[in-house]
Write a protein that holds these residues in place. Structure first.
Motif, PDB file in Angstrom:
ATOM      1  N   SER A  83       1.597   2.519  -3.399  1.00 33.93           N
ATOM      2  CA  SER A  83       0.116   3.162  -3.888  1.00 33.93           C
ATOM      3  C   SER A  83       0.041   4.545  -3.181  1.00 33.93           C
ATOM      4  O   SER A  83      -0.263   5.316  -4.157  1.00 33.93           O
ATOM      5  N   ILE A  84       0.477   4.653  -2.180  1.00 30.71           N
ATOM      6  CA  ILE A  84       0.110   5.952  -1.399  1.00 30.71           C
ATOM      7  C   ILE A  84       1.238   6.772  -1.891  1.00 30.71           C
ATOM      8  O   ILE A  84       0.734   7.990  -2.375  1.00 30.71           O
ATOM      9  N   VAL A 115       0.684  -1.190   0.156  1.00 30.76           N
ATOM     10  CA  VAL A 115      -0.141  -0.038   0.001  1.00 30.76           C
ATOM     11  C   VAL A 115       0.899   1.251  -0.216  1.00 30.76           C
ATOM     12  O   VAL A 115       0.372   2.252  -0.536  1.00 30.76           O
ATOM     13  N   PHE A 116       2.109   1.257   0.555  1.00 28.24           N
ATOM     14  CA  PHE A 116       2.750   2.414   0.794  1.00 28.24           C
ATOM     15  C   PHE A 116       3.352   3.073  -0.705  1.00 28.24           C
ATOM     16  O   PHE A 116       3.310   4.224  -0.760  1.00 28.24           O
TER      17      PHE A 116
END
Lengths: 379, 297
Positions: free
Chosen positions: A157-158, A154-155
């Motif tokens: 993606s962020i 997710v990181f």
């Protein structure tokens, strides 16, 4: 060669044949529309490459698309008639003249503070080259930073999400140079080797079709190389891949860069077809929408993701032009997203794969997949 | 200077209300809820509608919005999110679809516009909410003009944050939530009804977002698309602060709010947002696990 692989090759051949045969079926407006869908298809392939094969969910793919689009659009803007007919012998974008301070020279060098960065774009080839070089360079630099630090999931993606929004805001804020929210409109035609690409011509359609076909075949070949296999190994278990001695981040960066390059080319093609570049290309919603196309089509199938993108856009246009549903089409698309994620997590590509497998089993009763194979699929 | 810092604090408060919900749903349940911003939007519309139809003031809209959005959150958890536990990125996509659905539901007045029925207050247009008279105006404090409504926002946020802290660290239910954050399987093995607790957590987070929406409706226009930027900002806060850390979420929302306010005064709003995004990217690059993440298991 297994039967399954033969079917896969047949699917690719069939798809490419269909898109090249499409001009027979419709008029030039229809062709223009289909060209846009083909460009979206390229974005689907780009997402499937990073998400499905590398396990990197890029929520900022619009950055590379937008950069590619803006680079070419700047070149095309300077070759449009409105830029040439401004009284000076060198072309100047019309919006700069509208906003120019009184007494400012009507020259690109100094009409406003940042206008000199437009100077190289007087040549169309500069725009064409930068449209792919810039996305690739940024993806390379970002990839080196992110994957070397072993940031994952997710990181990533962020970070990509924040980056695309950051660039979008900077572009909007640099209104005197980029025309802000309005984007670049009223563009000239792309000219390569004496051929003018009129957006409503067959030549432009074939350009898009050729680019999409090359992208599909190229991406397919590259995921079947050793590097592609290692990449999939990394996706499935990056720790084990690292212990086996592979430079994990190098492979991730490599495929991230390829995906960015594809998106850059798609951005350029979109500008040729649609004749504008806008900051909406770098909206969060556009980047997420691309991911959803790939999810619907099947994230781990390059052709599936491509068809998913084309299909959703066709449905979207169809529904939004049906009078009773004009207002509701977006809700319908939202519902499709939810239903696909819930009930068809592997997308249309996965569905086709299952159907094909059943078909082959009926065809040759003796070739049922071994228990080991079934187990690996269940995972 | 004090007044700028104060504006930053109030911006940070709204961010905190949004991020608290995201932090507990992401930290505890491993769900990325892209429809969280729509909870903010619906909270704001509750304020609009209760003003028009019930003639209720903003104060009454706060509990009302909490209940409405919490129930909606419960529904979403039951129908969609429940089936997606353990599939982090799929929750992101599915809730994105829900976000679109909710936006369109408000724009189409829950579909009633198809039958020619118009609900005043809904629809595609912009809405405004009146702030009660006693919250308007400013008062002077230490030589700076302090906006009364912003003080109110900060007070409400402080109260709700305290309540959240109390529930998480001083009640049995909070103990269960914290156990699930640390290790869901172990928690289940110890007899905690993970599904039920998750549903309650999701509903509570949604409720907080709804309250944030009411707060926002007091100084910003209300429209169906307003949620998207909120969910992005919320995630920035959660990631910067460190996933699963209540303290980190509080500090980073304050930090990002202040950066936003300070840059906005010096330059403009657009650039201020850009700087915030830049800071978030830097933080993730330097400390991938966030500024205040707790050390390993």
């Amino acid at each position: 060669m297994s039967i399954e692989r033969k079917f896969q090759i047949a699917a690719y051949v069939l798809f490419i044949a269909v898109i090249f045969a499409a001009p027979v079926f419709g008029d030039e407006f229809w062709l223009n529309r289909i060209s846009k869908y083909l460009v979206y298809g390229m974005l689907g392939v780009a997402i499937a490459l990073t998400w499905g094969y590398a396990g990197i969910l890029n929520l900022g793919q619009g950055l590379f698309f937008g950069l590619g689009a803006y680079m070419l659009a700047m070149s095309l803007k300077l070759s449009s008639l409105t830029s040439l007919q401004q009284g000076s012998d060198k072309p100047v974008p019309d919006f700069m003249l509208w906003n120019a301070e009184p007494g400012a020279p009507t020259e690109l060098c100094c009409i406003n503070k940042g206008s000199f960065i437009w100077l190289p774009f007087q040549s169309q080839s500069v725009g064409l080259v930068l449209g792919i070089v810039l996305p690739v360079a940024i993806a390379g630099a970002l990839g080196m930073l992110v994957f070397r630090k072993r940031i994952s999931g997710v990181f990533v993606s962020i970070i990509t999400l924040a980056l695309v929004l950051l660039v979008r805001l900077v572009m909007v804020d640099a209104q005197p140079v980029t025309n802000g929210f309005n984007g670049l409109t009223d563009l000239g035609w792309l000219t390569i080797g004496g051929i003018e690409f009129d957006p409503y011509s067959r030549a432009t359609y074939y350009l898009c079709a050729a680019c999409l076909s090359l992208t599909l075949i190229g991406a397919r070949l590259i995921v079947e190389t050793r590097a592609g296999m290692i990449l999939q190994a990394i996706r499935d278990d990056h720790v084990r891949a690292r212990y086996l001695g592979f430079d994990v981040s190098l492979y991730q960066v490599f495929f991230f860069v390829i995906s960015a390059g594809i998106a850059g080319v798609a951005g350029m093609l979109y500008v040729v077809v649609a004749e504008f570049a806008s900051p909406t290309f770098m909206d969060l919603s556009f980047s997420v929408t691309m991911v959803v196309w790939a999810a619907v089509g099947g994230r781990s199938s390059l052709l599936g993701a491509c068809i998913g993108a084309i299909l959703i856009n066709m449905i979207e246009t169809e529904v939004s032009e049906t009078e009773a549903l004009v207002e509701a089409w977006k809700a319908i698309i939202g519902l499709i997203f939810v239903l696909v994620v819930l009930f068809m997590p592997r997308g249309l590509g996965g569905l086709a794969h299952d159907v094909l497998r059943q078909f082959i089993r009926r065809l040759k009763p003796g070739t049922a997949p071994s228990p080991l194979q079934q187990q690996s699929e269940a995972l | 200077m004090l007044d700028i810092l104060f504006i930053g604090l109030s911006l940070g408060s709204i961010l905190l209300l949004v991020a608290l919900g995201l932090a507990i749903t992401y930290g505890a349940m491993g769900v990325i809820n892209m429809a969280h911003g729509e909870m903010v939007m619906i909270g704001a519309y509750v304020a609009v509608l209760s003003g028009i139809w019930l003639k209720a003031s903003l104060l009454l809209a706060i509990p009302l919005a909490f209940v409405v959005t919490a129930l909606l959150g419960l529904l979403i958890e039951r129908v969609v999110v429940r089936r997606l536990y353990g599939r982090l990125l799929d929750t992101l996509l599915a809730t994105w679809g829900i976000a679109i659905l909710l936006q369109q539901a408000v724009r189409l007045e829950f579909g009633l516009s198809f039958f020619g029925i118009h609900v005043e207050g809904l629809g595609a247009g912009l809405q405004n909410v009146a702030v009660p008279a006693y919250l308007q105006g400013t008062f002077r404090l230490a030589g700076a003009d302090i906006n009364a409504y912003r003080t109110f926002i900060i007070a409400v946020t402080a109260a709700l944050t305290l309540a959240t802290w109390f529930i998480l660290y001083r009640t049995a239910a909070g103990m269960q939530v914290r156990a699930i954050i640390r290790n869901p399987n172990m928690a289940a093995a110890c007899g905690i009804d993970v599904k039920r607790v998750n549903a309650m957590t999701f509903a509570f987070g949604s409720g907080l977002a709804g309250v944030a929406g009411v707060m926002m409706s007091g100084f910003k226009t209300v429209f169906p698309d307003m949620g998207t930027t909120m969910v992005v900002d919320g995630f920035m806060v959660v990631v910067t602060g460190g996933v699963g850390s209540l303290f980190g979420t509080i500090l980073s929302s304050g930090l990002l709010g202040e950066i936003n306010a300070l840059v906005a005064i010096g330059t403009n709003d657009i650039l201020a947002r850009a700087v915030v995004f830049g800071v978030v990217i830097l933080v993730i690059l330097v400390k991938p696990s966030g500024l205040f993440s707790f050390k390993g298991r």
